[in-house]
Write a protein that holds these residues in place. Structure first.
Motif, PDB file in Angstrom:
ATOM      1  N   PHE A  93       0.828  -1.201   0.000  1.00  0.00           N
ATOM      2  CA  PHE A  93       0.000   0.000   0.000  1.00  0.00           C
ATOM      3  C   PHE A  93       0.867   1.258   0.000  1.00  0.00           C
ATOM      4  O   PHE A  93       0.588   2.215  -0.732  1.00  0.00           O
ATOM      5  CB  PHE A  93      -0.921  -0.003   1.218  1.00  0.00           C
ATOM      6  CG  PHE A  93      -1.634   1.304   1.426  1.00  0.00           C
ATOM      7  CD1 PHE A  93      -2.593   1.735   0.528  1.00  0.00           C
ATOM      8  CD2 PHE A  93      -1.320   2.121   2.502  1.00  0.00           C
ATOM      9  CE1 PHE A  93      -3.243   2.952   0.701  1.00  0.00           C
ATOM     10  CE2 PHE A  93      -1.964   3.337   2.687  1.00  0.00           C
ATOM     11  CZ  PHE A  93      -2.930   3.749   1.782  1.00  0.00           C
ATOM     12  N   GLN A  94       1.935   1.269   0.798  1.00  0.00           N
ATOM     13  CA  GLN A  94       2.811   2.439   0.858  1.00  0.00           C
ATOM     14  C   GLN A  94       3.481   2.685  -0.489  1.00  0.00           C
ATOM     15  O   GLN A  94       3.627   3.824  -0.932  1.00  0.00           O
ATOM     16  CB  GLN A  94       3.872   2.250   1.946  1.00  0.00           C
ATOM     17  CG  GLN A  94       3.322   2.252   3.370  1.00  0.00           C
ATOM     18  CD  GLN A  94       2.957   3.636   3.872  1.00  0.00           C
ATOM     19  OE1 GLN A  94       2.589   4.497   3.090  1.00  0.00           O
ATOM     20  NE2 GLN A  94       3.037   3.848   5.165  1.00  0.00           N
ATOM     21  N   ALA A  95       3.896   1.601  -1.136  1.00  0.00           N
ATOM     22  CA  ALA A  95       4.525   1.734  -2.454  1.00  0.00           C
ATOM     23  C   ALA A  95       3.531   2.266  -3.477  1.00  0.00           C
ATOM     24  O   ALA A  95       3.865   3.109  -4.322  1.00  0.00           O
ATOM     25  CB  ALA A  95       5.079   0.377  -2.902  1.00  0.00           C
ATOM     26  N   ALA A  96       2.294   1.786  -3.397  1.00  0.00           N
ATOM     27  CA  ALA A  96       1.255   2.256  -4.317  1.00  0.00           C
ATOM     28  C   ALA A  96       0.930   3.724  -4.054  1.00  0.00           C
ATOM     29  O   ALA A  96       0.800   4.526  -4.982  1.00  0.00           O
ATOM     30  CB  ALA A  96       0.001   1.394  -4.168  1.00  0.00           C
ATOM     31  N   LYS A  97       0.824   4.071  -2.811  1.00  0.00           N
ATOM     32  CA  LYS A  97       0.495   5.444  -2.426  1.00  0.00           C
ATOM     33  C   LYS A  97       1.567   6.424  -2.900  1.00  0.00           C
ATOM     34  O   LYS A  97       1.262   7.561  -3.276  1.00  0.00           O
ATOM     35  CB  LYS A  97       0.342   5.503  -0.905  1.00  0.00           C
ATOM     36  CG  LYS A  97      -0.163   6.806  -0.345  1.00  0.00           C
ATOM     37  CD  LYS A  97      -0.309   6.690   1.173  1.00  0.00           C
ATOM     38  CE  LYS A  97      -0.673   8.011   1.799  1.00  0.00           C
ATOM     39  NZ  LYS A  97      -0.720   7.921   3.272  1.00  0.00           N
ATOM     40  N   ALA A  98       2.825   5.974  -2.891  1.00  0.00           N
ATOM     41  CA  ALA A  98       3.938   6.842  -3.285  1.00  0.00           C
ATOM     42  C   ALA A  98       3.884   7.236  -4.761  1.00  0.00           C
ATOM     43  O   ALA A  98       4.506   8.217  -5.167  1.00  0.00           O
ATOM     44  CB  ALA A  98       5.268   6.148  -2.985  1.00  0.00           C
ATOM     45  N   THR A  99       3.140   6.489  -5.583  1.00  0.00           N
ATOM     46  CA  THR A  99       3.029   6.816  -7.008  1.00  0.00           C
ATOM     47  C   THR A  99       1.982   7.895  -7.265  1.00  0.00           C
ATOM     48  O   THR A  99       1.750   8.270  -8.414  1.00  0.00           O
ATOM     49  CB  THR A  99       2.676   5.561  -7.830  1.00  0.00           C
ATOM     50  OG1 THR A  99       1.398   5.057  -7.397  1.00  0.00           O
ATOM     51  CG2 THR A  99       3.734   4.479  -7.673  1.00  0.00           C
TER      52      THR A  99
END
Length: 461
Positions: free
Chosen positions: A89-95
């Motif tokens: 989720f954090q990786a997705a949010k960073a995009t």
């Protein structure tokens, strides 16, 4: 011209369901892609206006990898997910997606998310909006400020544009920001900008509701449902029917209540204590001063509920990051309270202005308002010559000392403030006023942090 949508989803049933929803709504749907390579081919051949993107795809490359390419091409995208992994989720949010849609998909959620994403993308592509045009648009607001929010800060002007975008939709909104930044004012502005503005605007402070009665307060109860239930009572959601409910401090909801709240978000259905389920027509706006992703990681907040709430987040910056607003707000509140007190106070001395501009304002705008009210009461001449704020800052740790956690610093700060007030929590000169937070919020934090009552210099544990 129809908006072209690309669906990137490797489960056919999910993808086909989305295609049917989009077809019925009049969108032009590009052939579905199930892998990174297929998606890249569709991007080059069909040039979609927006992408609905699953995080997990067949093959070694994921939707997050594709999202980075979409961002460079300035193509808006919304994630499709059932993910419960925090790192993913954090990786997705960073995009920087334009939203998350949680599986299984509901038609109204999909269409609302698309509408918001398209409008927001248009604003971002145009760049910084014309502030003079924005102010003109809202000239009819009281005091001459957009949505009655006193500010000259560009980041707040961008929030006004977000309010304009999301207001007319039915999508849920999550307002983030420290205590005292004005989250309720923003929620009220969204309500006023919506088609529900003739309906009720119901405010609920989740942090002030005891866990034993929170279900009854939110959803109501039938007569005899529990000891003390002497008559039938409607809950806050029913009171907000046809309008908007604002759930402040939603991060304080206990786990059991989060499950029931999720049902309201998904089904627009409530179940009173001791009663049968019934539907409600209500728009939900939530707010928190907590970092909900950290709460999710700690197991205190449901990830699926976070996804549902986080469709359209609005982050309000703290006052210390809005330097242009400090004296603007100070003068605004000074005049407001001086007029109420029938005093003539024309402004601040140079030393006070310097002190105010250097101060960090941990209680934000609420602290400023409370301080100006106290300043008016204490000022005897036409000019304010003393900065009447109270507790000193906590000492900043040196390299040799252990850095305290946020929770430890919060606990120490509350204890220091209580000591400065001789244990007084509410009323003029009380800790709640000095900290710039609601009394109920402070009592909730005192309880959660295990702080004992402080009387005449006695120390809290």
């Amino acid at each position: 011209m129809k908006l072209k949508i690309l669906i990137v989803e490797d489960i056919f049933i999910e993808a086909n369901n989305l295609r049917l929803i989009l077809d019925r709504a009049g969108y032009a749907v590009i052939p579905i892609a199930s892998t990174f390579a297929e998606a890249m081919d569709m991007l080059d051949r069909h040039k979609p206006d927006l992408v609905l993107l699953d995080i997990y795809l067949r093959g070694s490359l994921t939707g997050i990898d594709l999202a980075r390419i979409l961002a460079t091409r300035k193509i808006p995208f919304i994630y499709l997910t059932a993910n419960s992994n925090r790192k993913v989720f954090q990786a997705a949010k960073a995009t920087r997606p334009y939203g998350f849609l949680v599986k299984p998909f509901r038609q109204r959620d999909v269409l609302a998310a698309l509408e918001v994403a398209v409008e927001l993308h248009e604003v971002l592509i145009k760049g910084a909006m014309d502030q003079s045009g924005t102010n003109k648009r809202y000239d009819d607001s009281a005091e001459g400020y957009p949505f009655n929010i006193v500010t000259a800060c560009k980041s707040m002007q961008n929030i006004f544009e977000h309010i304009r975008l999301v207001g007319p939709s039915e999508t849920s909104v999550l307002i983030l920001g420290e205590s005292g930044t004005g989250k309720e004012l923003v929620a009220k502005a969204i309500h006023e900008a919506s088609n529900r503005n003739s309906g009720p605007f119901v405010v609920v402070n989740c942090g002030a509701l005891p866990a034993t009665i929170i279900e009854s307060e939110l959803f109501g109860h039938e007569k005899g449902a529990f000891t003390g239930a002497l008559e039938k009572r409607a809950g806050k959601f029913e009171a907000a029917n046809g309008g908007t409910i604002f759930l402040d401090e939603v991060g304080e909801l206990p786990a059991e209540s989060q499950v029931k709240f999720l049902r309201v978000l998904q089904q627009k259905e409530i179940q009173p204590v001791g009663g049968t389920a019934r539907t409600v027509d209500v728009r939900i706006i939530a707010a928190t001063n907590r970092h909900l992703d950290e709460e999710v990681a700690a197991g205190r907040f449901r990830l699926d509920l976070y996804y549902r709430l986080n469709v359209f987040p609005i982050l309000i910056p703290p006052l210390r990051e809005r330097k242009d607003d400090i004296m603007l707000l100070a003068n605004y509140f000074l005049k407001k309270f001086a007029d109420l007190a029938r005093k003539i106070i024309t402004g601040f001395s140079a030393d006070v202005i310097m002190a105010m501009e250097r101060y960090d304002w941990p209680g934000n705008v609420r602290e400023m308002e409370n301080l100006m009210q106290r300043t008016v009461l204490l000022t005897k001449g036409p000019v304010v010559t003393e900065f009447y704020h109270k507790p000193a800052h906590l000492n900043v740790p040196t390299a040799e000392t252990r850095v305290k956690s946020i929770v430890e610093n919060e606990r120490d700060h509350i204890i220091a403030t209580l000591k400065a007030c001789n244990g007084k929590v509410y009323g003029p000169g009380g800790a709640a006023e000095l900290l710039g937070i609601n009394v109920s919020t402070l009592n909730s934090r005192i309880k959660k942090l295990g702080i004992e009552k402080i009387r005449s210099g006695k120390k809290g544990k």
